[in-house]
Structure formats: C-alpha cells, structure tokens
Write a protein that holds these residues in place. Sequence first.
Motif, mmCIF file in Angstrom:
data_model
loop_
_atom_site.group_PDB
_atom_site.id
_atom_site.type_symbol
_atom_site.label_atom_id
_atom_site.label_comp_id
_atom_site.label_asym_id
_atom_site.label_seq_id
_atom_site.Cartn_x
_atom_site.Cartn_y
_atom_site.Cartn_z
ATOM 1 N N ARG A 1 0.828 -1.204 0.000
ATOM 2 C CA ARG A 1 0.000 0.000 0.000
ATOM 3 C C ARG A 1 0.867 1.261 0.000
ATOM 4 O O ARG A 1 0.558 2.257 -0.657
ATOM 5 N N GLY A 2 1.988 1.207 0.735
ATOM 6 C CA GLY A 2 2.829 2.394 0.854
ATOM 7 C C GLY A 2 3.763 2.609 -0.314
ATOM 8 O O GLY A 2 4.334 3.701 -0.445
ATOM 9 N N THR A 3 3.961 1.579 -1.140
ATOM 10 C CA THR A 3 4.900 1.709 -2.272
ATOM 11 C C THR A 3 4.169 1.605 -3.601
ATOM 12 O O THR A 3 3.804 2.599 -4.221
ATOM 13 N N THR A 4 3.901 0.400 -4.034
ATOM 14 C CA THR A 4 3.261 0.172 -5.335
ATOM 15 C C THR A 4 1.854 0.747 -5.383
ATOM 16 O O THR A 4 1.459 1.401 -6.354
ATOM 17 N N GLY A 5 1.076 0.544 -4.330
ATOM 18 C CA GLY A 5 -0.290 1.011 -4.317
ATOM 19 C C GLY A 5 -0.387 2.531 -4.344
ATOM 20 O O GLY A 5 -1.263 3.099 -4.990
ATOM 21 N N ALA A 6 0.514 3.195 -3.627
ATOM 22 C CA ALA A 6 0.495 4.655 -3.606
ATOM 23 C C ALA A 6 0.800 5.227 -4.985
ATOM 24 O O ALA A 6 0.210 6.230 -5.412
ATOM 25 N N ASP A 7 1.705 4.582 -5.707
ATOM 26 C CA ASP A 7 2.071 5.054 -7.042
ATOM 27 C C ASP A 7 0.939 4.830 -8.043
ATOM 28 O O ASP A 7 0.734 5.630 -8.951
ATOM 29 N N ALA A 8 0.205 3.710 -7.894
ATOM 30 C CA ALA A 8 -0.821 3.367 -8.878
ATOM 31 C C ALA A 8 -2.211 3.829 -8.469
ATOM 32 O O ALA A 8 -3.162 3.639 -9.234
ATOM 33 N N GLY A 9 -2.344 4.405 -7.304
ATOM 34 C CA GLY A 9 -3.658 4.824 -6.829
ATOM 35 C C GLY A 9 -4.567 3.657 -6.511
ATOM 36 O O GLY A 9 -5.782 3.722 -6.728
ATOM 37 N N THR A 10 -3.993 2.548 -6.023
ATOM 38 C CA THR A 10 -4.734 1.324 -5.726
ATOM 39 C C THR A 10 -4.868 1.151 -4.216
ATOM 40 O O THR A 10 -3.901 1.338 -3.470
ATOM 41 N N THR A 11 -6.067 0.781 -3.786
ATOM 42 C CA THR A 11 -6.297 0.490 -2.365
ATOM 43 C C THR A 11 -6.257 -1.016 -2.166
ATOM 44 O O THR A 11 -6.705 -1.789 -3.019
ATOM 45 N N ILE A 12 -5.711 -1.443 -1.014
ATOM 46 C CA ILE A 12 -5.599 -2.869 -0.704
ATOM 47 C C ILE A 12 -6.139 -3.103 0.699
ATOM 48 O O ILE A 12 -5.873 -2.336 1.629
ATOM 49 N N HIS A 13 -6.930 -4.156 0.850
ATOM 50 C CA HIS A 13 -7.542 -4.502 2.130
ATOM 51 C C HIS A 13 -7.113 -5.913 2.514
ATOM 52 O O HIS A 13 -7.050 -6.807 1.657
ATOM 53 N N PHE A 14 -6.845 -6.094 3.796
ATOM 54 C CA PHE A 14 -6.487 -7.421 4.301
ATOM 55 C C PHE A 14 -7.474 -7.814 5.380
ATOM 56 O O PHE A 14 -7.851 -7.017 6.234
ATOM 57 N N ASP A 15 -7.899 -9.089 5.327
ATOM 58 C CA ASP A 15 -8.872 -9.583 6.297
ATOM 59 C C ASP A 15 -8.477 -11.003 6.685
ATOM 60 O O ASP A 15 -8.247 -11.850 5.805
ATOM 61 N N ALA A 16 -8.398 -11.269 7.991
ATOM 62 C CA ALA A 16 -8.086 -12.605 8.512
ATOM 63 C C ALA A 16 -9.213 -13.034 9.432
ATOM 64 O O ALA A 16 -9.647 -12.277 10.301
ATOM 65 N N GLU A 17 -9.689 -14.261 9.251
ATOM 66 C CA GLU A 17 -10.777 -14.764 10.083
ATOM 67 C C GLU A 17 -10.567 -16.242 10.353
ATOM 68 O O GLU A 17 -9.890 -16.951 9.595
ATOM 69 N N GLY A 18 -11.170 -16.723 11.440
ATOM 70 C CA GLY A 18 -11.026 -18.125 11.799
ATOM 71 C C GLY A 18 -9.682 -18.402 12.451
ATOM 72 O O GLY A 18 -8.943 -17.498 12.867
ATOM 73 N N ASP A 19 -9.356 -19.679 12.517
ATOM 74 C CA ASP A 19 -8.099 -20.120 13.126
ATOM 75 C C ASP A 19 -7.018 -20.142 12.056
ATOM 76 O O ASP A 19 -6.952 -21.050 11.231
ATOM 77 N N THR A 20 -6.168 -19.134 12.065
ATOM 78 C CA THR A 20 -5.117 -19.019 11.033
ATOM 79 C C THR A 20 -3.759 -19.500 11.524
ATOM 80 O O THR A 20 -2.752 -19.291 10.851
ATOM 81 N N GLY A 21 -3.679 -20.106 12.636
ATOM 82 C CA GLY A 21 -2.396 -20.592 13.114
ATOM 83 C C GLY A 21 -2.578 -21.582 14.243
ATOM 84 O O GLY A 21 -3.664 -21.705 14.805
ATOM 85 N N PRO A 22 -1.547 -22.314 14.628
ATOM 86 C CA PRO A 22 -0.236 -22.322 13.955
ATOM 87 C C PRO A 22 -0.247 -23.247 12.732
ATOM 88 O O PRO A 22 -1.004 -24.201 12.672
ATOM 89 N N LEU A 23 0.601 -22.932 11.775
ATOM 90 C CA LEU A 23 0.733 -23.713 10.553
ATOM 91 C C LEU A 23 2.188 -24.121 10.379
ATOM 92 O O LEU A 23 3.090 -23.459 10.900
ATOM 93 N N PRO A 24 2.450 -25.205 9.642
ATOM 94 C CA PRO A 24 3.839 -25.581 9.359
ATOM 95 C C PRO A 24 4.569 -24.445 8.638
ATOM 96 O O PRO A 24 3.971 -23.695 7.858
ATOM 97 N N ASP A 25 5.863 -24.347 8.879
ATOM 98 C CA ASP A 25 6.651 -23.274 8.272
ATOM 99 C C ASP A 25 6.568 -23.301 6.747
ATOM 100 O O ASP A 25 6.476 -22.247 6.104
ATOM 101 N N VAL A 26 6.591 -24.505 6.182
ATOM 102 C CA VAL A 26 6.576 -24.586 4.725
ATOM 103 C C VAL A 26 5.241 -24.081 4.169
ATOM 104 O O VAL A 26 5.197 -23.449 3.109
#
Length: 463
Positions: free
Chosen positions: A336-361
């Motif tokens: 958002r601070g680099t590529t998105g700012a230059d292109a005028g693009t907004t980006i949203h992130f959303d996490a829900e549920g049990d997202t961890g722990p997961l294997p490193d790979v």
Amino acid sequence: MKLRQKIIFLAIVPLCLAIAAIALVVRHQAVELGRQQRASIEAAYLASKNAELKHYVDLAIHAVSHLYSTGRSDEAIRNEAKRILADLEFSDDGYFFVYDQNGRNVMHPRQPELVGTAMWDWHDASGSPTIQHLIERANQGGGYERYLWQKPSSKNVAPKLGYVAGLPRWGWVIGTGIYLDDVDAALSEIDNQISGHVHQTMLMIAIIAVLSALAVALSGLLLNISEHRVADAKLRQLAQRVVRSQEDERARLSRDLHDGISQWLVSIKLQIEAALIRLNGTPEQVQAARGAFEKTAGQINGVLAEVRRISHDLRPAILDDLGLAAALEHLCGEWRGTTGADAGTTIHFDAEGDTGPLPDVVNTVLFRVTQEALTNIARHAGATEITVRLHGGKTFVMLQVRDNGAGFNVDQVDDHPRRGIGLRNMQERMEAVGGELALDSSPAGTQVTALVPRHSPFERSHA
C-alpha cells in the motif's frame, strides 16, 4: 515394494483369482457334462443290448418251439432241443445255456465240463448266488441279471449281462448274455477322452492366465518406463525453472544492490570525502561539511531501509516471529505504501477463523503465493482495489487474493511457453504441500484461491 509395483500386483492378483475361479467352474461343468455324456452313452448302449439279448432268447425259444409244442418231455426230444441250442451262437462269446429248476446245468456249449453240475449254491467272484437269481428271473416271466462269469475267449472273469426265460413244462431256464468288458473299455475310452479335453482346457486357461499376467506386468512396466520418462522430463523442466528462478532472483538482487545500495554508497563515499576536505577549510566550509555529514546520515538511513526491504523480500522475519496473518498484513501495508500509492490502488487485508499455527513450509508457500499474486496485479491488472483474505477452518486454510483489474484468459496464459511462469510457480508450490490453486479471471477482475489442508502431507512425512 514400490507403489507402482503394488498397483501392478493388485492388478495381477485379482486377474489370476478370476481366471482360477473361471477354470474351476469350467472344469466342474466339463466333468459334469462328461459324466452325463457317459451315462447317456452307457444307458443307450445297454438299452440296445437289452433289446438284443431278449431278441436272441426269443429266437432260441422259437428254434425249439416245434419240439416243445409236441407236448413230449422224453430224453430224446430234450437232447434234440439241446443240440439245436448248442449250435446257436452270435459271436465268439455269444452262446446259450440251460439250467433246470434245481440249478443243475443242462447244457453249456462253451464249458461242457459244467454239464450235469449242481450249481444252485454257486456264487460268482462278487459273492452273488448267480444261478439262483437267473432261475428266479426266469420264473418271473423272464428278466435281466448282471453277474461275473469266465469269458471263453480270454479265460478271464468279466462282468456279464444275461437274459433268461423259462420252459416250465420241461423245467428249463434258457438264457444267454453279453460280456460287458468291451463296454467298460469303450466307456473308459470316453472317460479318457473327456479327461484329456478337460486337461487341455485347463492347460489353455493356464496359458491364457500366464499370458494375461505377463501382459499386465508388461503394460505396467511400459507405463512405469513412460512415467519415468515423463517424470524425468518434468524434473528437468523443474530444475530449469529452479535455476531460472534462482538466476532471476539473483538478477533482481543484483539490480537492487547496484541501482539502489551501490549508488547510495558511492554517493555517500563522495560526500564524506568532500566533507573531510572542507573540514580543513574556512568556517563556512566547515559548516558546509557538517551539512554534508547530516545529509550522509540521512542517506545511510535510506540504505538501511533498502537493506531491510531486500532482506524482507528474501525471507520476512515477521513470518517466523508472528505468523502468516501478521506477515500478510505487513506485506499488504508495504504494498500500500509503495506500489499502491504510485498506482492509486487500495488494498484490504482480512483474517478470520483459526489461522495458526501452521507448518513453516505452508506459511512460506502461502506468503509467496500472495507476493506473486500482488506482483502480477501490479504488472498486468491495472486494478484500483485489491482484497487479500485469509480464512482458517478446522481442516483447511484458504487464501484469496481478489482484484477488480482487467483480467486475462487463463487457457492462453497456460499454453504460452513464456508466459504464466508466475502462475505455474504458484501451482507447483501448492502441489508441493498437498494444496490446490484455483484461478478465476474475467474482464471484471481476477481471483486467486489457494486451499491447503491444515495437516498437509508434507507435515505428516516430516512428523
């Protein structure tokens, strides 16, 4: 045993079992059919012999009927009848015999030594009272009897089928018979033929089974060789992609070092050298040198930031420290601070549920898939809005990257030899951890969906 060998084994064993079952059924049916055929032949043969024997005895009675019908019972008339019966024969071993009601032999052309012998209590080799049975059949109006008797032509005891009829006024029992050893020999020949046919059938089924098993094994071997060749070709392609990816990463790292850090360091070096020279000059020059050092300090901070950026691209430390959700949120923030700012693009992130722990790979694969998807969006999509969503379920983890860009034709990209490298890399990364990658693209936008089981095969194999 390898998997392919197990598959071939599991293909051959049911085939052999099925052929063995078919062979048993065929053998049973063939033996049963042979038994029925033998019984039919035997019954037909014996039926014809029964009719033949009765006809012979009828002819013998007819031959002496002119004597019997005179009403005489003297010795002369009986001797004439015995002479006529003794002269009647129909084969080497076909003759007529006469007994009286007391079991005494009256006439026997093949064994004259028996004439006059009382044989009421005589038993054949099987223990059967043969003469008693013959007299009983004759007194019942005529009938058939099986017994064992010496065959004149061979002097051996053989099974015999006899037919007898009575001349009550003379007290005679007239009979004849045929020896059944020839019949048994013919039936044995039939049994041997049937057994030979069954043996040949079983041999043919065995040959078919062996050839079928060899065909399956050969097909499996050829398939194995073909798959090995395909696998080798894929390995070579994968190795080339790995080398190309490594070279691309090295080229990118080289450009970053040369275009960014290297130029900054050269600029810092020149500014420091110029500032050192000014330190020995006038107060104005000393003041200018101080400003140069302050500017250099700012540039050094930029160099440190660039080093952190490069290090983060290579392997983000936050992925190991805080997990996948935090790393993806940080990635979206940087984008958002680099590529998105230059292109005028907004980006949203959303996490829900049990997202961890997961294997490193798994963390690494999902992070790289997100990086590749965002890179493709920046290069080709022209999107104004991006959504990155991470959902953790009980049995799976799902990552979605959706944009409202121009979209593309997935089939054309997959078929093009020089395009879609990033998509293939994402696909191969997902396959490596037992996951699935789905692409849905249209002029309204593109959605990349990565689905990974929470307990991946990679994790189980290293447990």
